[in-house]
Write a protein that holds these residues in place. Structure first.
Motif, short mmCIF file in Angstrom:
data_model
loop_
_atom_site.label_atom_id
_atom_site.label_comp_id
_atom_site.label_asym_id
_atom_site.label_seq_id
_atom_site.Cartn_x
_atom_site.Cartn_y
_atom_site.Cartn_z
N ALA A 232 -0.73 9.43 1.07
CA ALA A 232 -1.48 10.64 1.74
C ALA A 232 -2.43 10.64 2.94
O ALA A 232 -2.96 11.71 3.47
CB ALA A 232 -3.33 11.25 0.70
N GLN A 233 -2.74 9.59 3.49
CA GLN A 233 -3.31 9.96 4.73
C GLN A 233 -3.12 8.30 6.06
O GLN A 233 -2.14 7.42 5.18
CB GLN A 233 -5.38 9.79 4.86
CG GLN A 233 -5.53 8.27 4.40
CD GLN A 233 -5.48 8.09 2.56
OE1 GLN A 233 -5.45 9.54 1.67
NE2 GLN A 233 -4.97 7.13 2.32
N PRO A 234 -3.35 8.53 7.05
CA PRO A 234 -2.37 7.34 7.25
C PRO A 234 -2.24 6.19 7.39
O PRO A 234 -4.25 6.00 7.55
CB PRO A 234 -2.23 7.48 8.62
CG PRO A 234 -2.79 9.46 9.22
CD PRO A 234 -3.51 9.97 7.40
N LEU A 235 -2.37 5.54 6.80
CA LEU A 235 -2.57 4.16 6.80
C LEU A 235 -2.82 3.43 8.05
O LEU A 235 -1.99 2.62 8.76
CB LEU A 235 -1.03 2.90 6.40
CG LEU A 235 -1.69 1.49 5.89
CD1 LEU A 235 -2.13 1.30 5.11
CD2 LEU A 235 0.28 1.07 5.67
N PHE A 236 -4.24 2.55 8.42
CA PHE A 236 -4.58 2.18 9.02
C PHE A 236 -4.81 2.50 10.09
O PHE A 236 -4.91 2.15 11.51
CB PHE A 236 -4.24 0.62 9.30
CG PHE A 236 -4.70 -0.63 8.08
CD1 PHE A 236 -5.12 -0.22 7.26
CD2 PHE A 236 -3.04 -0.97 7.55
CE1 PHE A 236 -5.26 -1.19 6.27
CE2 PHE A 236 -2.83 -1.89 6.46
CZ PHE A 236 -4.13 -1.40 5.73
N GLY A 237 -4.98 4.53 9.70
CA GLY A 237 -5.35 5.46 10.64
C GLY A 237 -3.49 5.47 11.98
O GLY A 237 -3.58 5.94 12.70
N ASN A 238 -2.58 5.24 11.11
CA ASN A 238 -1.15 5.03 12.25
C ASN A 238 0.31 5.53 10.93
O ASN A 238 0.13 5.39 9.88
CB ASN A 238 -0.94 3.40 12.33
CG ASN A 238 0.31 3.89 13.47
OD1 ASN A 238 0.80 4.29 12.96
ND2 ASN A 238 -0.06 2.71 14.27
N SER A 239 0.11 7.03 11.28
CA SER A 239 1.21 7.49 10.41
C SER A 239 2.63 6.85 10.38
O SER A 239 2.64 6.77 9.47
CB SER A 239 1.86 8.83 11.52
OG SER A 239 2.20 8.83 12.04
N ALA A 240 2.94 5.69 11.28
CA ALA A 240 3.78 4.87 11.14
C ALA A 240 4.04 3.71 10.37
O ALA A 240 4.81 3.58 9.70
CB ALA A 240 4.16 4.08 12.57
N GLY A 241 2.14 3.52 10.41
CA GLY A 241 2.08 2.51 8.44
C GLY A 241 2.77 3.39 7.80
O GLY A 241 2.56 2.47 6.56
N SER A 242 1.86 4.59 6.82
CA SER A 242 2.59 5.62 6.01
C SER A 242 3.86 5.94 6.14
O SER A 242 4.36 5.48 5.44
CB SER A 242 1.59 7.00 6.42
OG SER A 242 0.33 6.54 6.18
N SER A 243 4.70 5.10 7.14
CA SER A 243 6.35 5.58 6.73
C SER A 243 6.39 4.64 6.58
O SER A 243 7.68 4.47 5.46
CB SER A 243 6.54 6.26 8.06
OG SER A 243 6.48 7.43 8.89
N ALA A 244 6.44 3.36 7.05
CA ALA A 244 6.58 2.09 6.82
C ALA A 244 6.29 2.14 5.55
O ALA A 244 7.68 1.53 4.12
CB ALA A 244 5.96 1.06 7.71
N LEU A 245 5.19 2.47 4.35
CA LEU A 245 4.87 1.90 3.57
C LEU A 245 5.97 3.04 2.58
O LEU A 245 6.28 1.92 1.73
CB LEU A 245 3.25 1.96 3.17
CG LEU A 245 3.14 2.35 1.79
CD1 LEU A 245 3.01 1.30 0.76
CD2 LEU A 245 1.35 3.01 1.70
#
Length: 477
Positions: A232-245
């Motif tokens: 729901a929000q960037p993983l560790f402040g990184n949108s790339a992390g959310s996409s990978a998740l």
């Protein structure tokens, strides 16, 4: 193969419960609430809900529902004479007149329970006297002779909270199935078309009360369902992390355990999205915001956190058609009842919130046309001692509880109100009440109203039959 299937099911269940209990396999699963999709169904007109309001810490029943006949009130006043503010003047108490006589005694509520006095007088609230955890009826003589089984670790917050919420008081903290969750398990088979993902909902974190064998609980706040951290929000402040998740969560897994866990995670995401859409808004155009309460200590208007939690429940109930549920069980909590010291001020503040919140929530249900379909009730770890410790009271056992709603046969008291004073028949010491009504009877009465058969109730509550041929209490029509 059988052993493998059993182990696999146990792993999946343990993994799901672990994710809900705060022991996370990895940081991006913080806040995950695992949900099991169950097929249910019935007419929305058959909707019913149970709302458990847990008074965490052990509410002082002696100071909540007070016997005011001269003999009782004198004993109450004498027992609390050493604690400033705990021996209330008779003129400040809120009188109530139960329809059924309790040996010609008279009663009143704590001065801060105006809301519940209003509901009681309107016939929408009942009192269930001296209720507590029991395995079987117990007398003082049996307890002293050690001839009757008792719940484990009496007077322990952790164990008695578990005993109140579990399917059997003797299980204590070792029990992992709550009676609310067990009721939900049986509702699953009764309602074959509705969406049981939204049957068990807590506004106070994960609760044993809602833990079932096949049903799972969803944790929400006034802001709505708790999202999976990192999506729901960037993983560790990184949108790339959310996409990978998200890629991991939607990948085509071959490992059976990983594949099934992925199903659970994705189902959780879907549930969160649907609930966020289905919930009515708070305030204008939705469920009215609860009024602030006048804090009796500071004399300032303050947000009523219990009322806000019940507003959240009302917002979810308003979305029941979209969610596809006809039975729901909610758990909310009001804390800080462990009043070993400073009780006069703290208890006044808590009971003010309790009375106002119950009156507010009942009004919302009536306005929604659900006044007879939602039953709200209190529970607590235990009661407290009649005698004071100079500034508060200590851990007790039995206590008095409220049940509210249009289906409640209200304006009355159920069970046996105890004789007040030390060394009485129900006094285990310092005014600790030996319960005369079991949690099983209290809960079983509500489970029957909810739709369970007598046989199913005995399945949910293994000790139910220990309390006579007809253990029901009659406070629900």
């Amino acid at each position: 193969m059988c052993k493998f299937n059993h182990a696999r099911r146990q792993f999946l269940r343990t993994a799901s419960l672990t994710s809900m209990s705060g022991f996370y396999a990895s940081p991006f699963l913080l806040g995950l609430n695992s949900l099991a999709a169950m097929a249910q169904g019935s007419s929305m007109s058959d909707y019913r809900a149970l709302v458990c309001v847990f008074l965490q810490g052990g509410n002082d029943g002696h100071g909540t529902v007070i016997a005011t006949d001269p003999t009782s009130f004198s004993a109450f006043t004498q027992a609390r004479s050493g604690a400033p503010g705990l021996a209330y003047p008779l003129s400040e108490l809120l009188p109530i007149v139960p329809k059924t006589s309790q040996n010609s005694r008279t009663f009143a509520l704590n001065p801060n329970l105006t809301g519940l006095q209003n509901l009681f007088n309107a016939g929408r609230a009942a009192i269930v006297a001296n209720t507590g955890t029991l395995i079987a009826p117990a007398t003082k003589a049996q307890i002293n002779a050690n001839s009757i089984p008792l719940p484990a670790s009496l007077f322990s917050h952790f164990d008695q909270t578990a005993a109140w919420q579990a399917i059997a008081s003797n299980g204590g903290s070792a029990e992992h199935v709550g009676w609310g969750g067990s009721v939900a398990d049986l509702i699953e088979s009764m309602n074959v078309n509705s969406n049981s993902m939204f049957t068990c909902i807590s506004t106070a974190g994960i609760a044993l009360f809602l833990a079932g064998q096949s049903s799972f609980q969803l944790n929400v706040t006034s802001a709505g369902p708790i999202p999976i951290y990192g999506t729901a929000q960037p993983l560790f402040g990184n949108s790339a992390g959310s996409s990978a998740l998200q890629s991991i969560l939607t990948a085509d897994e071959t490992n059976l355990f990983a594949k099934e866990y992925e199903v659970v995670v994705n189902r959780s995401q879907q549930a969160q999205q649907l609930l966020a859409t289905a919930m009515a808004p708070a305030g204008v155009g939705g469920i009215p915001n609860p009024p602030q309460y006048l804090d009796p200590v500071t004399n300032m208007l303050t947000d009523n956190q219990l009322a806000i939690s019940l507003q959240t429940v009302a917002r979810i109930i308003a979305g029941r058609a979209t969610l596809g549920v006809n039975r729901q069980i909610f758990y909310v909590q009001l804390g800080s009842f462990d009043t070993h010291d400073g009780q006069a001020q703290q208890h006044a503040r808590l009971l003010t919130q309790l009375g106002q919140a119950f009156e507010y929530f009942d009004a919302q249900m009536v306005a929604a046309g659900l006044g007879n379909q939602v039953t709200t009730f209190t529970a607590s770890d235990f009661g407290r001692t009649l005698t004071s410790n100079s500034d508060g009271t200590d851990h007790g056992w039995g206590s008095h509880h409220f049940v509210v709603g249009g289906s409640v046969v209200g304006g009355d008291m159920y069970g046996q109100y105890p004789v007040i004073g030390v060394n009485q028949a129900n006094d285990l010491g310092a005014g600790r009440l030996i319960p005369t009504t079991a949690v099983d009877q209290y809960a079983g009465t509500m489970a029957r109203w909810f739709g369970l058969s007598d046989g199913q109730i005995k399945t949910v509550f293994p000790n139910f039959a220990n309390f006579g041929s007809s253990p029901y209490l009659g406070f629900l029509g």
